[in-house]
Design a protein around this motif. Structure first.
Motif, PDB file in Angstrom:
ATOM      1  N   GLN A   1       0.828  -1.198   0.000  1.00 15.30           N
ATOM      2  CA  GLN A   1       0.000   0.000   0.000  1.00 15.30           C
ATOM      3  C   GLN A   1       0.871   1.262   0.000  1.00 15.30           C
ATOM      4  OE1 GLN A   1      -2.266  -0.692   3.540  1.00 15.30           O
ATOM      5  NE2 GLN A   1      -3.938  -1.769   2.445  1.00 15.30           N
ATOM      6  N   ARG A   2       1.930   1.264   0.778  1.00 12.58           N
ATOM      7  CA  ARG A   2       2.820   2.432   0.833  1.00 12.58           C
ATOM      8  C   ARG A   2       3.543   2.628  -0.497  1.00 12.58           C
ATOM      9  NH1 ARG A   2      -0.067   1.544   4.262  1.00 12.58           N
ATOM     10  NH2 ARG A   2      -0.220   2.475   6.287  1.00 12.58           N
ATOM     11  N   MET A   3       3.953   1.532  -1.099  1.00 17.00           N
ATOM     12  CA  MET A   3       4.666   1.638  -2.375  1.00 17.00           C
ATOM     13  C   MET A   3       3.739   2.132  -3.489  1.00 17.00           C
ATOM     14  SD  MET A   3       7.797   1.047  -1.846  1.00 17.00           S
ATOM     15  CE  MET A   3       7.670   1.701  -0.190  1.00 17.00           C
ATOM     16  N   GLN A   4       2.448   1.809  -3.419  1.00 15.86           N
ATOM     17  CA  GLN A   4       1.487   2.339  -4.399  1.00 15.86           C
ATOM     18  C   GLN A   4       1.373   3.851  -4.238  1.00 15.86           C
ATOM     19  OE1 GLN A   4       0.007   0.817  -6.996  1.00 15.86           O
ATOM     20  NE2 GLN A   4       1.325  -0.903  -6.387  1.00 15.86           N
ATOM     21  N   GLY A   5       1.452   4.322  -3.001  1.00 16.93           N
ATOM     22  CA  GLY A   5       1.434   5.762  -2.766  1.00 16.93           C
ATOM     23  C   GLY A   5       2.669   6.434  -3.341  1.00 16.93           C
ATOM     24  N   ILE A   6       3.815   5.779  -3.211  1.00 19.95           N
ATOM     25  CA  ILE A   6       5.052   6.340  -3.774  1.00 19.95           C
ATOM     26  C   ILE A   6       4.997   6.352  -5.299  1.00 19.95           C
ATOM     27  CG2 ILE A   6       7.536   5.884  -4.048  1.00 19.95           C
ATOM     28  CD1 ILE A   6       7.633   5.160  -1.129  1.00 19.95           C
ATOM     29  N   ALA A   7       4.305   5.375  -5.885  1.00 18.90           N
ATOM     30  CA  ALA A   7       4.184   5.321  -7.352  1.00 18.90           C
ATOM     31  C   ALA A   7       3.424   6.524  -7.898  1.00 18.90           C
ATOM     32  CB  ALA A   7       3.505   4.027  -7.776  1.00 18.90           C
ATOM     33  N   LEU A   8       2.624   7.183  -7.066  1.00 23.01           N
ATOM     34  CA  LEU A   8       1.845   8.342  -7.508  1.00 23.01           C
ATOM     35  C   LEU A   8       2.640   9.653  -7.446  1.00 23.01           C
ATOM     36  CD1 LEU A   8      -1.572   7.498  -5.822  1.00 23.01           C
ATOM     37  CD2 LEU A   8      -0.915   7.197  -8.222  1.00 23.01           C
ATOM     38  N   VAL A   9       3.850   9.626  -6.887  1.00 21.17           N
ATOM     39  CA  VAL A   9       4.669  10.841  -6.815  1.00 21.17           C
ATOM     40  C   VAL A   9       5.097  11.217  -8.231  1.00 21.17           C
ATOM     41  CG1 VAL A   9       6.833  11.815  -5.942  1.00 21.17           C
ATOM     42  CG2 VAL A   9       5.481  10.321  -4.487  1.00 21.17           C
ATOM     43  N   PRO A  10       4.884  12.498  -8.639  1.00 16.43           N
ATOM     44  CA  PRO A  10       5.248  12.903 -10.008  1.00 16.43           C
ATOM     45  C   PRO A  10       6.767  12.866 -10.231  1.00 16.43           C
ATOM     46  CG  PRO A  10       4.358  14.771  -8.760  1.00 16.43           C
ATOM     47  CD  PRO A  10       4.268  13.581  -7.886  1.00 16.43           C
ATOM     48  N   GLU A  11       7.135  12.634 -11.479  1.00 16.57           N
ATOM     49  CA  GLU A  11       8.551  12.494 -11.837  1.00 16.57           C
ATOM     50  C   GLU A  11       9.382  13.741 -11.529  1.00 16.57           C
ATOM     51  OE1 GLU A  11      11.358  11.210 -15.585  1.00 16.57           O
ATOM     52  OE2 GLU A  11       9.205  10.904 -15.711  1.00 16.57           O
TER      53      GLU A  11
END
Length: 177
Positions: free
Chosen positions: A95-105
């Motif tokens: 779940q935490r890693m999915q949140g990190i995946a949403l951080v813009p480039e």
């Protein structure tokens, strides 16, 4: 006698040495050359040591240095903590890693630049502190060499102080050695 005395007076009189002065035109005086080299070497080391000399640091500087030492251990221990949390609670970790995946480039680029500049500046500071310590050590080298030379002369025992071991020499004479 008068002719020879006047010739020597011309060559060596008046606190000068015509032969030495003539030879020094073609070949430099080795002793004076070594003195100039030593003076030049000592001056360059003193300049190098003065360039990197730092004043005594206060409480604020020491506290800031202590805070500057924290990010690297936090990053290393945090990374290890991520591995442990992935093994203990895989769902929570995912779940935490999915949140990190949403951080813009662009935000990732900014974080990379900040971390790079932080560690680059820290590396440069430590490198300069190392060079100043090295300069201070090299500046002390001639004095250390002189101390070692003086100590080695103190350890040398003159030949007239050494007394032969009469019993040993008698034994050698009896045994043909």
């Amino acid at each position: 006698m008068g002719l020879i005395a006047s010739l020597f007076s011309v060559l060596f009189g008046g606190e000068r040495n015509l032969v030495r002065d003539t030879v020094e035109v073609f070949r430099p005086n080795a002793e004076a050359d070594a003195e100039r080299d030593a003076t030049r070497y000592a001056a360059s080391l003193a300049q190098f040591a003065a360039e990197f000399a730092q004043p005594r640091r206060g409480l604020f500087d020491r506290v800031i240095d202590a805070l500057n030492r924290l990010p690297r251990p936090f990053l290393a221990l945090g990374t290890l903590g991520l591995f442990v949390s992935a093994m203990i609670e895989p769902i929570w970790f995912s779940q935490r890693m999915q949140g990190i995946a949403l951080v813009p480039e662009p935000l990732w680029w900014l974080m990379g630049a900040i971390v790079s500049f932080y560690f680059g500046a820290r590396h440069q500071t430590k490198s300069q502190e190392f060079q100043s310590g090295l300069a201070a050590t090299l500046a002390r080298a001639p004095q250390v060499a002189a101390n070692i030379k003086e100590l080695s002369t103190l350890l040398e025992v003159p030949d007239e102080w050494e007394e032969p071991n009469r019993a040993l020499s008698d034994w050698r004479a009896q045994n043909g050695r």
